[in-house]
Write an enzyme that holds these catalytic residues in place. Sequence first.
Site, PDB file in Angstrom:
ATOM      1  N   LYS A 152       0.831  -1.217   0.000  1.00  0.00           N
ATOM      2  CA  LYS A 152       0.000   0.000   0.000  1.00  0.00           C
ATOM      3  C   LYS A 152       0.864   1.265   0.000  1.00  0.00           C
ATOM      4  CE  LYS A 152      -2.088  -1.095   3.905  1.00  0.00           C
ATOM      5  NZ  LYS A 152      -1.402  -2.352   4.235  1.00  0.00           N
ATOM      6  N   ARG A 195     -10.211   0.702   8.222  1.00  0.00           N
ATOM      7  CA  ARG A 195      -9.804  -0.662   8.597  1.00  0.00           C
ATOM      8  C   ARG A 195     -10.856  -1.396   9.394  1.00  0.00           C
ATOM      9  NH1 ARG A 195      -3.498  -1.540   9.283  1.00  0.00           N
ATOM     10  NH2 ARG A 195      -2.910   0.459   8.444  1.00  0.00           N
ATOM     11  N   ARG A 224      11.807  -5.104   5.243  1.00  0.00           N
ATOM     12  CA  ARG A 224      11.571  -3.680   4.928  1.00  0.00           C
ATOM     13  C   ARG A 224      12.531  -2.784   5.714  1.00  0.00           C
ATOM     14  NH1 ARG A 224       5.715  -1.293   5.537  1.00  0.00           N
ATOM     15  NH2 ARG A 224       5.838  -2.357   7.543  1.00  0.00           N
ATOM     16  N   ARG A 282      11.179  -0.683  11.182  1.00  0.00           N
ATOM     17  CA  ARG A 282      10.057  -0.282  12.037  1.00  0.00           C
ATOM     18  C   ARG A 282       9.931  -1.230  13.227  1.00  0.00           C
ATOM     19  NH1 ARG A 282       4.840   0.836   8.228  1.00  0.00           N
ATOM     20  NH2 ARG A 282       3.929  -0.552   9.782  1.00  0.00           N
ATOM     21  N   ARG A 337      -0.396  -8.633  13.367  1.00  0.00           N
ATOM     22  CA  ARG A 337      -0.987  -7.648  12.431  1.00  0.00           C
ATOM     23  C   ARG A 337      -1.771  -8.368  11.330  1.00  0.00           C
ATOM     24  NH1 ARG A 337       4.345  -4.864  10.919  1.00  0.00           N
ATOM     25  NH2 ARG A 337       3.176  -3.803   9.292  1.00  0.00           N
TER      26      ARG A 337
HETATM   27  P1  AP5 Z   1       4.791  -1.571   1.908  1.00  0.00           P
HETATM   28  O1  AP5 Z   1       4.412  -0.803   0.689  1.00  0.00           O
HETATM   29  O2  AP5 Z   1       5.485  -0.858   2.988  1.00  0.00           O
HETATM   30  O3  AP5 Z   1       3.516  -2.379   2.446  1.00  0.00           O
HETATM   31  P2  AP5 Z   1       2.227  -1.843   3.187  1.00  0.00           P
HETATM   32  O4  AP5 Z   1       1.048  -2.585   2.625  1.00  0.00           O
HETATM   33  O5  AP5 Z   1       2.167  -0.353   3.173  1.00  0.00           O
HETATM   34  O6  AP5 Z   1       2.536  -2.430   4.636  1.00  0.00           O
HETATM   35  P3  AP5 Z   1       2.476  -1.747   6.064  1.00  0.00           P
HETATM   36  O7  AP5 Z   1       3.206  -2.663   6.977  1.00  0.00           O
HETATM   37  O8  AP5 Z   1       2.930  -0.325   6.042  1.00  0.00           O
HETATM   38  O9  AP5 Z   1       0.956  -1.826   6.340  1.00  0.00           O
HETATM   39  P4  AP5 Z   1       0.309  -1.772   7.696  1.00  0.00           P
HETATM   40  O10 AP5 Z   1      -1.114  -1.658   7.282  1.00  0.00           O
HETATM   41  O11 AP5 Z   1       0.611  -2.877   8.637  1.00  0.00           O
HETATM   42  O12 AP5 Z   1       0.999  -0.499   8.390  1.00  0.00           O
HETATM   43  P5  AP5 Z   1       0.505   0.973   8.670  1.00  0.00           P
HETATM   44  O13 AP5 Z   1       1.670   1.837   8.725  1.00  0.00           O
HETATM   45  O14 AP5 Z   1      -0.652   1.347   7.806  1.00  0.00           O
HETATM   46  O15 AP5 Z   1       5.682  -2.810   1.417  1.00  0.00           O
HETATM   47  C1  AP5 Z   1       6.285  -3.692   2.347  1.00  0.00           C
HETATM   48  C2  AP5 Z   1       7.692  -4.064   1.858  1.00  0.00           C
HETATM   49  O16 AP5 Z   1       7.584  -4.749   0.616  1.00  0.00           O
HETATM   50  C3  AP5 Z   1       8.613  -2.853   1.621  1.00  0.00           C
HETATM   51  O17 AP5 Z   1       9.917  -3.205   2.010  1.00  0.00           O
HETATM   52  C4  AP5 Z   1       8.571  -2.652   0.091  1.00  0.00           C
HETATM   53  O18 AP5 Z   1       9.792  -2.123  -0.378  1.00  0.00           O
HETATM   54  C5  AP5 Z   1       8.350  -4.093  -0.400  1.00  0.00           C
HETATM   55  N1  AP5 Z   1       7.538  -4.116  -1.623  1.00  0.00           N
HETATM   56  C6  AP5 Z   1       6.398  -3.435  -1.867  1.00  0.00           C
HETATM   57  N2  AP5 Z   1       5.926  -3.722  -3.096  1.00  0.00           N
HETATM   58  C7  AP5 Z   1       6.812  -4.616  -3.655  1.00  0.00           C
HETATM   59  C8  AP5 Z   1       6.861  -5.296  -4.916  1.00  0.00           C
HETATM   60  N3  AP5 Z   1       5.934  -5.136  -5.866  1.00  0.00           N
HETATM   61  N4  AP5 Z   1       7.885  -6.141  -5.116  1.00  0.00           N
HETATM   62  C9  AP5 Z   1       8.830  -6.350  -4.172  1.00  0.00           C
HETATM   63  N5  AP5 Z   1       8.840  -5.731  -2.963  1.00  0.00           N
HETATM   64  C10 AP5 Z   1       7.825  -4.873  -2.705  1.00  0.00           C
HETATM   65  O19 AP5 Z   1      -0.114   0.798  10.161  1.00  0.00           O
HETATM   66  C11 AP5 Z   1       0.739   0.529  11.266  1.00  0.00           C
HETATM   67  C12 AP5 Z   1      -0.116   0.421  12.530  1.00  0.00           C
HETATM   68  O20 AP5 Z   1      -0.815   1.669  12.767  1.00  0.00           O
HETATM   69  C13 AP5 Z   1      -1.231  -0.624  12.511  1.00  0.00           C
HETATM   70  O21 AP5 Z   1      -0.749  -1.898  12.881  1.00  0.00           O
HETATM   71  C14 AP5 Z   1      -2.215  -0.046  13.532  1.00  0.00           C
HETATM   72  O22 AP5 Z   1      -1.770  -0.261  14.844  1.00  0.00           O
HETATM   73  C15 AP5 Z   1      -2.129   1.450  13.262  1.00  0.00           C
HETATM   74  N6  AP5 Z   1      -3.100   1.931  12.264  1.00  0.00           N
HETATM   75  C16 AP5 Z   1      -2.825   2.467  11.032  1.00  0.00           C
HETATM   76  N7  AP5 Z   1      -3.966   2.804  10.405  1.00  0.00           N
HETATM   77  C17 AP5 Z   1      -4.981   2.473  11.238  1.00  0.00           C
HETATM   78  C18 AP5 Z   1      -6.402   2.569  11.132  1.00  0.00           C
HETATM   79  N8  AP5 Z   1      -7.017   3.055  10.042  1.00  0.00           N
HETATM   80  N9  AP5 Z   1      -7.130   2.117  12.189  1.00  0.00           N
HETATM   81  C19 AP5 Z   1      -6.555   1.637  13.306  1.00  0.00           C
HETATM   82  N10 AP5 Z   1      -5.216   1.520  13.462  1.00  0.00           N
HETATM   83  C20 AP5 Z   1      -4.432   1.928  12.431  1.00  0.00           C
END
Ligand code: AP5
Length: 223
Positions: free
Chosen positions: A14, A89, A128, A161, A172
């Site tokens: 994402k 979410r 990552r 992270r 997660r």
């Molecule tokens: P990346 O693009 O970073 O993946 P992502 O889907 O963004 O994963 P996240 O871990 O950031 O999602 P998340 O939902 O757990 O975290 P968030 O910060 O939103 O890609 C991952 C890796 O793969 C990278 O190294 C990238 O380089 C590699 N990659 C990507 N695409 C690739 C490809 N095509 N080929 C090869 N490699 C690739 O949330 C964190 C925390 O915040 C949550 O756990 C929760 O506690 C809280 N939170 C956030 N939003 C909410 C909400 N709306 N409600 C409640 N709590 C929330």
Amino acid sequence: MKVIVLLGPPGSGKGTAAERLKERLGLDHVSTGDMLREAVRAGTPAGKEAERCMQAGELVADEIIMRLVEERMAAGGAQQRYLFDGFPRTVRQAELLESVLERRNGALERVLSLEAPRDVLVSRLTGRRTCRRCGTNFHVRNIPPRQPGICDACGGDLYQRPDDNEATILNRLAVYNRQTESLIARYASSGVLVHVATDKPLDEMVAELVAALDGPARAERRA
Ligand code: AP5
């Protein structure tokens, strides 16, 4: 006001996709994860409360999320085209987003469901590395920086992270399956959903997402 949602489990791409799409299509990228990490760094009351949940891989309270999102949307104009990454979410967040859009004459344009096998998600998250200064994501094997530990974009330090350890990653993923996955069915029935397989090279993944934004909604997964 138009809204595009990137839905998908941790590691589905994402954040990486959002960085590319916002540049290419001029979208206003809103990542609730980034906003929460900023609040944690700043030590705000919301940040202090969020930190415990994030470290455990649990979701942060809907009220905190909605406050952050509404403040962010209030700052944008009526012509804004938002790209939400990691929001909504929960069913409650989806309902609250719908009422904000109704109040502000906005529309949910498209929901892209990013999907990849579980082993791919785990390996992406454990590998990552993120820039401390500008937030760009890399991967130690898939998308390595030119110089280990240094961001290609701004020269900042790369870090891992705190929630990217194996135990938190597994929780997660379980939380996603329990609290977020049901939104896919909700959006399929509202005619805005497209499934996109993201287990493919980065450029291909981005091209498919752009095509999914241009084409019609498609509630079925492609074979
Ligand atoms: P990346 O693009 O970073 O993946 P992502 O889907 O963004 O994963 P996240 O871990 O950031 O999602 P998340 O939902 O757990 O975290 P968030 O910060 O939103 O890609 C991952 C890796 O793969 C990278 O190294 C990238 O380089 C590699 N990659 C990507 N695409 C690739 C490809 N095509 N080929 C090869 N490699 C690739 O949330 C964190 C925390 O915040 C949550 O756990 C929760 O506690 C809280 N939170 C956030 N939003 C909410 C909400 N709306 N409600 C409640 N709590 C929330």
